[in-house]
Design an enzyme around this catalytic site. Structure first.
Site, mmCIF file in Angstrom:
data_model
loop_
_atom_site.group_PDB
_atom_site.id
_atom_site.type_symbol
_atom_site.label_atom_id
_atom_site.label_comp_id
_atom_site.label_asym_id
_atom_site.label_seq_id
_atom_site.Cartn_x
_atom_site.Cartn_y
_atom_site.Cartn_z
ATOM 1 N N HIS A 61 -6.735 11.575 -9.801
ATOM 2 C CA HIS A 61 -6.411 11.536 -8.378
ATOM 3 C C HIS A 61 -4.976 12.016 -8.218
ATOM 4 O O HIS A 61 -4.285 12.265 -9.212
ATOM 5 C CB HIS A 61 -6.618 10.134 -7.791
ATOM 6 C CG HIS A 61 -5.744 9.078 -8.378
ATOM 7 N ND1 HIS A 61 -5.865 8.625 -9.677
ATOM 8 C CD2 HIS A 61 -4.700 8.375 -7.839
ATOM 9 C CE1 HIS A 61 -4.959 7.687 -9.909
ATOM 10 N NE2 HIS A 61 -4.232 7.523 -8.812
ATOM 11 N N ASP A 65 2.189 8.928 -9.615
ATOM 12 C CA ASP A 65 2.333 8.496 -11.004
ATOM 13 C C ASP A 65 1.299 9.122 -11.925
ATOM 14 O O ASP A 65 1.320 8.884 -13.136
ATOM 15 C CB ASP A 65 2.278 6.964 -11.101
ATOM 16 C CG ASP A 65 1.018 6.366 -10.508
ATOM 17 O OD1 ASP A 65 0.593 6.817 -9.427
ATOM 18 O OD2 ASP A 65 0.453 5.427 -11.108
ATOM 19 N N HIS A 66 0.418 9.949 -11.369
ATOM 20 C CA HIS A 66 -0.579 10.649 -12.181
ATOM 21 C C HIS A 66 -0.408 12.162 -12.179
ATOM 22 O O HIS A 66 -1.079 12.846 -12.949
ATOM 23 C CB HIS A 66 -1.995 10.293 -11.705
ATOM 24 C CG HIS A 66 -2.368 8.873 -11.967
ATOM 25 N ND1 HIS A 66 -3.254 8.487 -12.953
ATOM 26 C CD2 HIS A 66 -1.945 7.730 -11.388
ATOM 27 C CE1 HIS A 66 -3.374 7.172 -12.959
ATOM 28 N NE2 HIS A 66 -2.580 6.696 -12.004
ATOM 29 N N HIS A 139 -10.847 3.947 -5.858
ATOM 30 C CA HIS A 139 -9.422 3.743 -5.662
ATOM 31 C C HIS A 139 -9.105 3.987 -4.188
ATOM 32 O O HIS A 139 -10.017 4.165 -3.371
ATOM 33 C CB HIS A 139 -8.630 4.669 -6.597
ATOM 34 C CG HIS A 139 -7.194 4.295 -6.753
ATOM 35 N ND1 HIS A 139 -6.774 2.995 -6.916
ATOM 36 C CD2 HIS A 139 -6.064 5.056 -6.773
ATOM 37 C CE1 HIS A 139 -5.465 2.962 -7.033
ATOM 38 N NE2 HIS A 139 -5.003 4.210 -6.937
ATOM 39 N N HIS A 269 -2.369 1.500 -17.538
ATOM 40 C CA HIS A 269 -1.795 1.363 -16.203
ATOM 41 C C HIS A 269 -1.242 -0.051 -16.023
ATOM 42 O O HIS A 269 -1.465 -0.714 -15.011
ATOM 43 C CB HIS A 269 -2.828 1.703 -15.115
ATOM 44 C CG HIS A 269 -2.200 2.138 -13.820
ATOM 45 N ND1 HIS A 269 -1.966 1.257 -12.785
ATOM 46 C CD2 HIS A 269 -1.758 3.344 -13.395
ATOM 47 C CE1 HIS A 269 -1.398 1.909 -11.772
ATOM 48 N NE2 HIS A 269 -1.264 3.188 -12.134
#
Length: 308
Positions: A61, A65-66, A139, A269
């Site tokens: 996604h 932070d990804h 999510h 995570h």
């Protein structure tokens, strides 16, 4: 045939001195695949020696932070005179956002980049002996997980039966039979593969959820997985917070692994609350699923064949 997972970033949305944001590299017999690309991923790749020759990036996604490590990594590849094409796989309706992210640094790379939107239930990438499938997660934005699933391998070749019972002379015929081809011997007999080759043997299965609530789709695709990498942002003391932010607790991740019959569960995570001591996460999961662990940044896991 080697199959190695290197955890580059195992922390949550807020990086700490112990844990970087989400990223991991799978090296399958020289094919390097990057799953998510949080801030500082390229430095983690240098630090932990994964190599830079990544051909495919799989984004679960587009939360920062990804993905915030992607512009810098692409720029470094370009500075290093990369010419090989790069494929970036992402959820539906996110291609424009990925393009904007890559342009945010004011750099236009000279090597080709293909952005591939792919929906859950489909195959993002098909290689000669494996494929990367997409599955639905839950999510707060468009999100999905990925499963690297190897093809079944031929069954074991029964050399004793071939040589002693059927009188097949050692040589090229053995290889042809093992590859599924019937062979005719000099005496006119036709030998079929099933006479000397056992039932197909399963390949390996690696599943990465990204950020998610526990969902049945993970259970289905992680059935008998050799390694399930699952969101475990919180311990159960913050179960309400996990629901509010669409993450999982360690207990919830462990239940998913247990239902799926996975062999190992990596909990990632990890919230900055546990950065210095993730043992509450690990203990909680292990109370349900014994083969659960919290990897550190830099942890390497070798995945053997199930029948090794």
């Amino acid at each position: 045939m080697s199959f190695r997972v290197t955890f580059l970033g195992t922390g949550g949305a807020v990086p700490t001195t112990e844990r970087a944001p989400s990223a991991l590299v799978v090296n399958r017999e020289g094919d390097r695949l990057l799953f998510d690309c949080g801030e500082g991923t390229q430095r983690q790749m240098m630090r932990f020696g994964t190599g830079f020759s990544v051909s495919h990036v799989f984004l679960t996604h587009l939360h920062g932070d990804h993905v915030l490590g992607l512009p810098g990594l692409v720029q470094t590849w370009d500075f290093n005179d990369r010419t090989e094409p790069l494929s970036i796989h992402c959820p539906p309706n996110t291609r424009t956002h990925v393009k904007s992210l890559l342009r945010a640094g004011g750099h236009d790379p000279d090597f080709p980049i293909r952005i591939n939107e792919v929906s859950p239930g489909n195959v993002a990438f098909r290689a000669e002996e494996y494929e990367v499938r997409v599955f639905r997660t839950n999510h707060r934005t468009r999100a999905q997980g990925y499963a690297l699933i190897e093809d079944d391998r031929p069954g074991k070749f029964n050399r004793e039966k071939a040589e002693e019972e059927l009188g097949i002379p050692p040589g090229p015929a053995y290889g042809r039979l093992h590859e599924g081809e019937a062979v005719e011997l000099d005496d006119g007999r036709v030998i079929h593969p099933e006479q000397v080759v056992g039932v197909p043997r399963p390949g390996r299965r690696f599943v990465y959820t990204g950020d998610t609530r526990p969902v049945d789709e993970t259970v289905e695709i992680a059935e008998n997985a050799d390694l399930l990498v699952h969101d475990a942002t919180f311990a159960s003391e913050y179960a309400d917070r996990a629901r509010e932010t669409a993450h999982s607790t360690a207990r919830e991740a462990a239940r998913i692994a247990d239902r799926a019959g996975a062999k190992r569960l990596a909990l990632v995570h990890i919230s900055s609350r546990y950065a210095g001591d993730p043992s509450p996460i690990e203990r909680e999961a292990q109370s349900i699923f014994g083969d659960a662990f919290v990897p550190d940044d830099g942890t390497r896991i070798e995945i053997p064949y199930p029948d090794a």
